[in-house]
Design an enzyme around this catalytic site. Structure first.
Site, PDB file in Angstrom:
ATOM      1  CE  LYS A   1      -2.349  -1.404   3.627  1.00 45.02           C
ATOM      2  NZ  LYS A   1      -1.797  -2.753   3.759  1.00 45.02           N
ATOM      3  CB  VAL A   2       3.433   2.558   2.383  1.00 48.59           C
ATOM      4  CG1 VAL A   2       4.313   3.818   2.435  1.00 48.59           C
ATOM      5  CG2 VAL A   2       2.500   2.519   3.586  1.00 48.59           C
TER       6      VAL A   2
ATOM      7  CD  GLU B   1      10.879   3.091  16.142  1.00 47.65           C
ATOM      8  OE1 GLU B   1       9.725   3.267  16.577  1.00 47.65           O
ATOM      9  OE2 GLU B   1      11.140   3.003  14.936  1.00 47.65           O
TER      10      GLU B   1
ATOM     11  CG  ASP C   1       6.118  -6.904  -2.882  1.00 47.39           C
ATOM     12  OD1 ASP C   1       6.053  -8.110  -2.587  1.00 47.39           O
ATOM     13  OD2 ASP C   1       5.438  -6.026  -2.314  1.00 47.39           O
TER      14      ASP C   1
ATOM     15  CG  HIS D   1       7.712   5.235  14.223  1.00 46.91           C
ATOM     16  ND1 HIS D   1       7.966   3.945  14.649  1.00 46.91           N
ATOM     17  CD2 HIS D   1       6.738   5.121  13.280  1.00 46.91           C
ATOM     18  CE1 HIS D   1       7.170   3.112  13.998  1.00 46.91           C
ATOM     19  NE2 HIS D   1       6.421   3.807  13.164  1.00 46.91           N
ATOM     20  CG  LEU D   2       7.523  12.305  13.298  1.00 47.60           C
ATOM     21  CD1 LEU D   2       8.001  13.714  12.919  1.00 47.60           C
ATOM     22  CD2 LEU D   2       6.486  12.401  14.414  1.00 47.60           C
ATOM     23  N   GLY D   3       5.892   8.663  10.447  1.00 47.83           N
ATOM     24  CA  GLY D   3       5.239   8.316   9.183  1.00 47.83           C
ATOM     25  C   GLY D   3       3.727   8.406   9.225  1.00 47.83           C
ATOM     26  CB  ALA D   4       1.248   6.645  11.169  1.00 44.40           C
TER      27      ALA D   4
ATOM     28  CB  ALA E   1       9.575  -0.117   6.166  1.00 47.48           C
ATOM     29  NE  ARG E   2       7.220  -1.416  12.463  1.00 42.66           N
ATOM     30  CZ  ARG E   2       6.383  -0.429  12.131  1.00 42.66           C
ATOM     31  NH1 ARG E   2       6.805   0.613  11.424  1.00 42.66           N
ATOM     32  NH2 ARG E   2       5.120  -0.476  12.510  1.00 42.66           N
TER      33      ARG E   2
END
Ligand SMILES: NC(=O)C1=CN([C@@H]2O[C@H](COP(=O)(O)OP(=O)(O)OC[C@H]3O[C@@H](n4cnc5c(N)ncnc54)[C@H](O)[C@@H]3O)[C@@H](O)[C@H]2O)C=CC1
Ligand SMILES: O=C(O)C(=O)COP(=O)(O)O
Length: 630
Positions: free
Chosen positions: A237-238, A347, A257, A366-369, A317-318
């Site tokens: 999705k991202v 984190e 992928d 960790h501001l992605g969302a 991602a991670r």
């Protein structure tokens, strides 16, 4: 198990211990006590409520029993219960969640927001919670599930990544895990693009230097994005949203992928390539795969060595997909010119982290969302999923349970009840001693295999078989795991029959092999205990026992008698029961041939006492009988 049987001249003797007898008895009566939810999707229906075709619009669904867990706080004598109807569930929210989501949660339960809990405090609190809602900052470990055992029914991850939740432990404890996979996609993609552009133009470093009073125009000359190759690692999705936006910037986008469909990539104008091709040809590499055992530290000394000199890396991602020490080395050597990181192995990262402090790294916490829009969306998405799960619905975003479409659920509702009852009945026909290892389920249906999803039915059969003979609570989440753990192999066969394809299932047969039966007539000619059932007028019916055809509604208690086929048998047994004030709800007789052997199935509202059962066993024409609780 309150089942007793008699083969002529042998006294009735329960095959299961009296303690499990209490358990089974109370469990079934408790599960009839589930609250009734009349929703327009699917709700909860007590076991004793008939599902009829007449009110198919309102057909509700007994999913709560599929999802319930053991409530140890109310466990007495192995009693298992879910929350009482009027008792509100307790929902612990351990990280900041949007107000709109909290409002949805408050409509159902008592919501406690407790942020920054230590692992010990989380374990303490969780023992009294029905649900837990987390983001990426809470580690939901095995210890948490152990502490929540019997009470914790659902963990909601307000976001995508579930790498902070021990899914195996959740499954073992029958706890549903749901996530909110869509509401933060755009936010994460936008953050990826923000980092890409900020990195290419040294925005962070130049900003810091200007604020420090410097004016360093030649130091912060950047690189252009147009015409450069961007490799998207993880075209989900991202990843695909980042690809779309990067194409708008004039970049040449490729993606790796192993599981992404080629047509999805083609639709965005992106070529899917191998891992090596992606990392060796890219000027920019953007990571968008989940953290799994396969992706853990997939970017390491070896893979950095293969990259183009001066490559730039973005990770939204991670952190764990990168070996961070290797990245520091690659930055020092210049293989990696720059990195833009939103996520870290640990984190928050250590204050003196070489990676974060590296002059060629820009970093965000960790501001992605973290956009207002995404957080409101995620909060509502997860709150609805958790509320649904607590109401007994199956979630469309279940991570550790099969996702079954609402229309399939509604259609299968009466068959779910049939499946559990047949399982419960079949196991009571097994005599003690040898364990059950192999169960075969035969579905007769006019539909092709693709049109019949049997996972739910299999889970309920497993539940019906296992719960009466153990203290384990089985639900849709843990059914396959528990079966495997107990060495129970459940195989399924579909037989296509010429009946109406309107009905998902014509009949279900359960065969238990390599066991002795306490009721020999339940053993088919091929040597297995075998029973068949059907849904008739929305109600589960037993239609065959061994080689005998019968037709009795599966409700209350059942007495099966095999006798010599002769007149007066129904009256004789009916009188014995009547004398003891046991009400007969229905009767059905099946026979192999006239005046030979017959099987009488008698439904009774009350449990006959020992004397009544002995009197039935003493009737000369009765060769064997068994009393079964449904
Ligand atoms: N930084 C943040 O705040 C946020 C981070 N994320 C993270 O972004 C990642 C992607 O999220 P979504 O796109 O929503 O998930 P998704 O599930 O839609 O996409 C992940 C893709 O990775 C692919 N994949 C799996 N293993 C792979 C491998 N070994 N190599 C390459 N591709 C592989 C999958 O096939 C899938 O297409 C997740 O790790 C998620 O946790 C998501 C949202 C916000
Ligand atoms: O959804 C994800 O995977 C994220 O990484 C977002 O994490 P967060 O909810 O902001 O802690």
């Amino acid at each position: 198990m309150s089942s007793s049987s008699c083969t002529k001249s042998i006294l009735p003797s329960p095959i299961f211990s009296s303690s499990s007898s209490t358990s089974s008895e109370t469990k079934s009566s408790k599960s009839s006590n589930l609250s009734f939810l009349n929703s327009n999707t699917f709700g909860i229906i007590p076991n004793n409520i008939k599902l009829s075709h007449a009110n198919s619009q309102q057909r509700c669904f007994m999913v709560n029993s599929v999802l319930k867990t053991v409530d140890q706080t109310k466990q007495t004598n192995n009693v298992v219960s879910v929350n009482d109807e009027n008792e509100k569930p307790t929902i612990l929210v351990s990280e900041k969640l949007g107000e709109a989501g909290l409002q949805v949660l408050r409509q159902l339960g008592n919501v406690e927001c407790a942020y920054d809990l230590s692992p010990e405090d989380l374990c303490k609190k969780i023992s009294s919670c029905d649900a837990l809602i987390v983001r990426s900052g809470t580690k939901v470990t095995r210890k948490v599930f152990e502490a929540g055992k019997g009470k914790l029914k659902v963990v909601g991850r307000a976001g995508v990544g579930i790498d902070n939740v021990d899914l195996q432990a959740a499954t073992e404890f029958g706890c549903l895990v749901v996530n909110a996979p869509t509401a933060n996609t755009i936010a994460a993609a936008e953050h990826g693009i923000a980092l890409l552009a900020a990195m290419a133009r040294n925005v962070s470093q130049a900003d810091a230097s200007l604020k420090a009073g410097k004016w360093l125009r030649s130091k912060y000359v950047g690189v252009s994005m147009v015409g450069k190759t961007l490799a998207i690692m993880g075209f989900g999705k991202v990843g695909s949203e980042v690809a779309r936006r990067a194409k708008g910037l004039g970049m040449n986008v490729i993606a790796h992928d192993p599981y992404a469909p080629a047509d999805r990539a083609r639709a965005v104008g992106v070529e899917l390539v191998s891992f090596d091709q992606a990392i060796t040809t890219a000027d920019f590499i953007s990571l968008h795969m989940p953290l799994t055992p396969t992706t853990n530290k997939v970017f390491n000394d070896n893979t950095f060595a293969k990259m183009k000199n001066g490559v730039r890396i973005i990770n939204v991602a991670r952190g764990g997909v990168i070996d961070e020490d290797a990245l520091v080395k690659a930055l020092d050597s210049g293989i990696v010119a720059q990195a833009a990181l939103d996520v870290f192995t640990e984190e928050p990262p250590a204050k003196d982290s070489k990676l974060v402090q590296h002059e060629n790294v820009i970093a965000t916490p960790h501001l992605g969302a973290s956009t207002k829009e995404a957080q409101e969306g995620v909060a509502i998405e997860i709150a609805e999923a958790v509320v649904g799960a607590l109401n007994g619905e199956l979630s469309a975003t279940a991570v550790n349970a099969p996702m079954v479409a609402p229309e399939v659920l509604s259609e299968l509702a009466p068959y779910v009840v049939l499946a559990e009852k047949l399982g419960r009945l079949a196991v009571q026909l097994v005599s003690g001693g040898s364990g059950i290892q192999s169960v075969k389920v035969v579905y007769r249906s006019a539909r092709g295999p693709d049109d019949l999803d049997t996972r739910l039915l299999r889970a309920m059969i497993t539940k019906g078989i296992i719960e009466p003979i153990s203290n384990t609570i089985v639900n849709l989440v843990n059914a396959d795991y528990i079966a495997k753990q107990k060495g129970l192999r459940i195989s399924e066969e579909r037989v296509v029959v010429d009946s109406s394809p309107e009905l998902p299932v014509e009949s279900i047969q359960i065969q238990i092999s390599n066991v002795e039966s306490k009721f020999a007539s339940a053993v088919s000619e091929t040597g297995q205990i075998s029973i068949d059932g059907k849904v008739k007028y929305g109600t589960p019916h037993l239609t065959c026992v061994g080689s005998f055809a019968v037709d009795v509604s599966l409700e209350g208690n059942l007495i099966l008698c095999r006798q010599i086929d002769q007149p007066g048998m129904i009256g004789t047994v009916g009188n014995i029961l009547g004398e003891k004030n046991v009400n007969v709800s229905f009767m059905s007789v099946g026979r192999t041939s006239r005046r030979k052997k017959a099987l009488m199935a008698i439904g009774v509202d009350e449990e006959p006492n020992k004397e009544a059962l002995e009197n039935i066993g003493a009737v000369p024409a009765i060769e064997e009988f068994v009393f079964l609780k449904l």
